[in-house]
Every structure is written in structure tokens, then in C-alpha cells.
Design a protein around this motif. Structure first.
Motif, PDB file in Angstrom:
ATOM      1  N   UNK A   1       0.836  -1.197   0.000  1.00 23.27           N
ATOM      2  CA  UNK A   1       0.000   0.000   0.000  1.00 23.27           C
ATOM      3  C   UNK A   1       0.873   1.250   0.000  1.00 23.27           C
ATOM      4  N   UNK A   2       0.651   2.132  -0.946  1.00 20.45           N
ATOM      5  CA  UNK A   2       1.349   3.412  -0.942  1.00 20.45           C
ATOM      6  C   UNK A   2       0.832   4.296   0.189  1.00 20.45           C
ATOM      7  N   UNK A   3      -0.465   4.199   0.431  1.00 19.10           N
ATOM      8  CA  UNK A   3      -1.082   4.946   1.523  1.00 19.10           C
ATOM      9  C   UNK A   3      -1.965   3.993   2.321  1.00 19.10           C
ATOM     10  N   UNK A   4      -1.448   3.371   3.374  1.00 16.61           N
ATOM     11  CA  UNK A   4      -2.211   2.376   4.129  1.00 16.61           C
ATOM     12  C   UNK A   4      -3.361   2.960   4.942  1.00 16.61           C
ATOM     13  N   UNK A   5      -3.523   4.281   4.923  1.00 14.30           N
ATOM     14  CA  UNK A   5      -4.616   4.898   5.661  1.00 14.30           C
ATOM     15  C   UNK A   5      -5.905   4.984   4.845  1.00 14.30           C
ATOM     16  N   UNK A   6      -5.862   4.556   3.578  1.00 13.37           N
ATOM     17  CA  UNK A   6      -7.073   4.573   2.758  1.00 13.37           C
ATOM     18  C   UNK A   6      -7.410   3.158   2.307  1.00 13.37           C
ATOM     19  N   UNK A   7      -8.614   2.980   1.795  1.00 11.74           N
ATOM     20  CA  UNK A   7      -9.093   1.671   1.362  1.00 11.74           C
ATOM     21  C   UNK A   7      -8.180   1.094   0.287  1.00 11.74           C
ATOM     22  N   UNK A   8      -7.866  -0.175   0.422  1.00 10.01           N
ATOM     23  CA  UNK A   8      -7.060  -0.906  -0.552  1.00 10.01           C
ATOM     24  C   UNK A   8      -7.980  -1.842  -1.336  1.00 10.01           C
ATOM     25  N   UNK A   9      -8.070  -1.617  -2.642  1.00  8.29           N
ATOM     26  CA  UNK A   9      -8.917  -2.423  -3.513  1.00  8.29           C
ATOM     27  C   UNK A   9      -8.054  -3.342  -4.360  1.00  8.29           C
ATOM     28  N   UNK A  10      -8.411  -4.609  -4.403  1.00  6.80           N
ATOM     29  CA  UNK A  10      -7.697  -5.616  -5.185  1.00  6.80           C
ATOM     30  C   UNK A  10      -8.686  -6.144  -6.220  1.00  6.80           C
ATOM     31  N   UNK A  11      -8.426  -5.868  -7.504  1.00 12.04           N
ATOM     32  CA  UNK A  11      -9.492  -6.099  -8.467  1.00 12.04           C
ATOM     33  C   UNK A  11      -8.979  -6.157  -9.894  1.00 12.04           C
ATOM     34  N   UNK A  12      -9.907  -6.297 -10.813  1.00 11.81           N
ATOM     35  CA  UNK A  12      -9.723  -6.201 -12.259  1.00 11.81           C
ATOM     36  C   UNK A  12     -10.978  -5.539 -12.827  1.00 11.81           C
ATOM     37  N   UNK A  13     -10.891  -4.902 -13.988  1.00 16.42           N
ATOM     38  CA  UNK A  13     -12.088  -4.268 -14.565  1.00 16.42           C
ATOM     39  C   UNK A  13     -13.001  -5.276 -15.265  1.00 16.42           C
ATOM     40  N   UNK A  14     -13.486  -6.247 -14.527  1.00 18.66           N
ATOM     41  CA  UNK A  14     -14.472  -7.219 -14.991  1.00 18.66           C
ATOM     42  C   UNK A  14     -15.840  -6.801 -14.457  1.00 18.66           C
ATOM     43  N   UNK A  15     -16.930  -7.430 -14.912  1.00 15.78           N
ATOM     44  CA  UNK A  15     -18.245  -7.054 -14.378  1.00 15.78           C
ATOM     45  C   UNK A  15     -18.325  -7.124 -12.853  1.00 15.78           C
ATOM     46  N   UNK A  16     -17.709  -8.111 -12.246  1.00 14.14           N
ATOM     47  CA  UNK A  16     -17.713  -8.159 -10.782  1.00 14.14           C
ATOM     48  C   UNK A  16     -16.772  -7.128 -10.182  1.00 14.14           C
ATOM     49  N   UNK A  17     -15.601  -6.985 -10.762  1.00  5.88           N
ATOM     50  CA  UNK A  17     -14.604  -6.094 -10.201  1.00  5.88           C
ATOM     51  C   UNK A  17     -15.032  -4.637 -10.197  1.00  5.88           C
ATOM     52  N   UNK A  18     -15.638  -4.182 -11.289  1.00  7.65           N
ATOM     53  CA  UNK A  18     -15.955  -2.759 -11.381  1.00  7.65           C
ATOM     54  C   UNK A  18     -17.118  -2.341 -10.499  1.00  7.65           C
ATOM     55  N   UNK A  19     -17.880  -3.296 -10.006  1.00  2.00           N
ATOM     56  CA  UNK A  19     -18.945  -2.925  -9.058  1.00  2.00           C
ATOM     57  C   UNK A  19     -18.369  -2.103  -7.915  1.00  2.00           C
ATOM     58  N   UNK A  20     -17.241  -2.564  -7.384  1.00  7.08           N
ATOM     59  CA  UNK A  20     -16.676  -1.926  -6.197  1.00  7.08           C
ATOM     60  C   UNK A  20     -16.015  -0.599  -6.546  1.00  7.08           C
ATOM     61  N   UNK A  21     -15.269  -0.539  -7.641  1.00  6.74           N
ATOM     62  CA  UNK A  21     -14.645   0.732  -8.018  1.00  6.74           C
ATOM     63  C   UNK A  21     -15.707   1.780  -8.339  1.00  6.74           C
ATOM     64  N   UNK A  22     -16.799   1.386  -8.974  1.00  3.68           N
ATOM     65  CA  UNK A  22     -17.885   2.330  -9.256  1.00  3.68           C
ATOM     66  C   UNK A  22     -18.507   2.824  -7.956  1.00  3.68           C
ATOM     67  N   UNK A  23     -18.757   1.916  -7.027  1.00  5.94           N
ATOM     68  CA  UNK A  23     -19.332   2.320  -5.737  1.00  5.94           C
ATOM     69  C   UNK A  23     -18.402   3.262  -4.995  1.00  5.94           C
ATOM     70  N   UNK A  24     -17.121   2.963  -4.992  1.00  8.03           N
ATOM     71  CA  UNK A  24     -16.151   3.838  -4.315  1.00  8.03           C
ATOM     72  C   UNK A  24     -16.148   5.227  -4.940  1.00  8.03           C
ATOM     73  N   UNK A  25     -16.252   5.279  -6.260  1.00  6.53           N
ATOM     74  CA  UNK A  25     -16.305   6.570  -6.936  1.00  6.53           C
ATOM     75  C   UNK A  25     -17.601   7.312  -6.616  1.00  6.53           C
ATOM     76  N   UNK A  26     -18.716   6.598  -6.606  1.00  2.00           N
ATOM     77  CA  UNK A  26     -19.999   7.218  -6.264  1.00  2.00           C
ATOM     78  C   UNK A  26     -19.971   7.788  -4.844  1.00  2.00           C
ATOM     79  N   UNK A  27     -19.329   7.072  -3.938  1.00  2.73           N
ATOM     80  CA  UNK A  27     -19.317   7.458  -2.533  1.00  2.73           C
ATOM     81  C   UNK A  27     -18.235   8.477  -2.200  1.00  2.73           C
TER      82      UNK A  27
END
Length: 233
Positions: free
Chosen positions: A15-41
Motif C-alpha cells: 500500500x502506498x497509503x495504508x490509511x485509505x481503502x485498498x482495492x484488489x481487483x480487475x475491470x471485470x463485471x464483478x470487479x468494477x462494481x466496487x470501483x464504481x461504488x467507491x467513486x460514487x461514494x
């Protein structure tokens, strides 16, 4: 600075910044659910690209976070009681993030559970069935060239699920009405993905589901969707 050393995954993907959420993913239909939610929030996070295979999702470090060896997974350094928490399964992560922020999930109990019904509809229906359709329609087409049954089975079930969405969306802007929720975020990447990843638009007869297609365009038009669909790069 938060100490995430108890999570072996951070040794392989520091982690470059361990004080923020660490997401482990790929831009697949399942993976982007979380990145989209993080962006929305509007939550600060750091994305790590986890490839398929022995060096990625099957590595001991990643499996220590998700025993099932699938993306996405997440570490929130500011979890319950201020302690770090590791999470896996996209649906569970969406619920966690919504409850953490008080957004994307109705505050009233009835609305909350109705939203969760539609999240589970995606998790148990659309995701698995669309995924199997895509597998036999595109990736294993040569293996079932003399037997159309597998593709037809999952094609027909996927179309049935699209018809359920169609009925729901005929009179609603979003799956829960006027409010955009984690149910929409869970579902639209799979409807998009069946076309983008599998080339299944015609096989699934998308033209027969105008309400779903209009809803999909509304989902894609959101700035958080445009960004989240490309994360991790």
C-alpha cells in the motif's frame, strides 16, 4: 499511519497509503462494481490490479484475503471500531460500503431489504447465468460446436432474467425507483459486460428490452461509472 502488516496481501501488493481503502481487483463485471461504488461514494482508495492465475488471484497472499481466489477484495483500514477489516465477495463489499457511508442504500428497513433482494438477484442469477452464457457462447464455442444445448440453456435463462429486469424498469428510473442504489451498481456491469466482453447483444436480443437498455444508458452516463469501469487500469 495504519499498520496493515497483518494482511499478507499487502506484502505482495504494498500500500502506498495504508490509511485509505485498498482495492484488489480487475475491470471485470464483478470487479468494477466496487470501483464504481467507491467513486460514487467519494471514498479515498488505492487500486491494485490482480491478474488471473498463480501469481495473482491464486497466490497465497491473495488467497489469504479471499479464500475463494476471486476478485474483488478489499481492505478498509478504518473498519468497525476503527480497526482494519478485509472483505471479499462483491455483493458483501457493496453492502458494507453503503452501510459505512449511509448512502446508496435506503435508510428505511423495508427499502433496505427490497434493495438487498435485487442485489441478491444479481449475485445469484444475473452474474452466474450471464457468465455461463458468455463462457459457452464465446470462450468455449469450439468445445460445444456439436452440442448447442449448454449455450442455449444459459442464453435462454439470461434472456428470462433480462425480462424480469424489463418488467421492473418499465415504470422506474432505477431498480429502486427514484434512488440510485447498490442494486443498480451490482447489476448494470453485467448487462454491459454480456455485450462488451462476450459480444452477446444479438444472441440475448437486447433490442427486446428497451427499458433495460434505457436504464443501462443512464447508469453508464454517471461520471462515477465512466471512471470506475476503467479501474484498475
Amino acid at each position: 499511519m495504519t499498520d496493515l502488516s497483518s494482511f499478507p496481501v499487502t506484502k505482495k501488493w504494498p500500500a502506498k497509503n495504508p490509511d485509505i481503502i485498498q482495492l484488489y481487483s480487475l475491470p471485470t463485471p464483478n470487479g468494477v462494481k466496487v470501483s464504481i461504488a467507491l467513486e460514487e461514494l467519494g471514498l479515498a482508495y488505492e487500486a491494485h490490479r490482480i491478474e488471473f492465475g498463480a501469481e495473482g488471484v491464486k497466490s497465497p497472499e491473495f488467497v489469504s484475503l479471499n479464500p475463494n481466489g476471486r476478485i474483488p477484495a478489499l481492505i478498509d483500514p478504518n473498519g468497525p471500531d476503527g480497526k482494519p477489516i478485509g472483505l471479499f465477495e462483491s455483493g458483501a463489499i457493496l453492502v458494507y460500503l453503503a452501510e459505512k457511508t449511509g448512502k446508496l442504500l435506503p435508510a428505511d428497513v423495508a427499502g433496505r431489504y427490497e434493495t438487498l433482494c435485487w442485489v441478491m438477484f444479481q449475485m445469484g442469477g444475473i452474474g452466474p447465468m450471464f457468465g455461463q452464457f458468455g463462457h459457452f457462447f464465446k470462450y468455449a464455442a469450439d468445445k460445444v460446436a456439436n452440442n448447442s444445448y449448454p449455450m442455449e440453456r444459459y442464453r435462454d435463462e439470461s434472456k428470462r432474467l433480462l425480462s424480469v429486469l424489463e418488467e421492473r424498469l418499465k415504470t422506474r428510473k432505477w431498480l429502486m425507483g427514484e434512488d440510485y442504489t447498490i442494486a443498480d451498481i451490482a447489476t448494470f456491469p453485467w448487462v454491459r459486460g454480456a455485450d462488451v466482453f462476450y459480444g452477446g447483444r444479438e444472441a440475448l436480443d437486447y433490442a427486446s428490452f428497451p427499458a433495460v437498455m434505457a436504464w443501462l444508458e443512464r447508469c453508464l452516463a454517471r461520471p462515477a461509472s465512466a471512471k470506475g469501469l476503467e479501474i484498475p487500469a
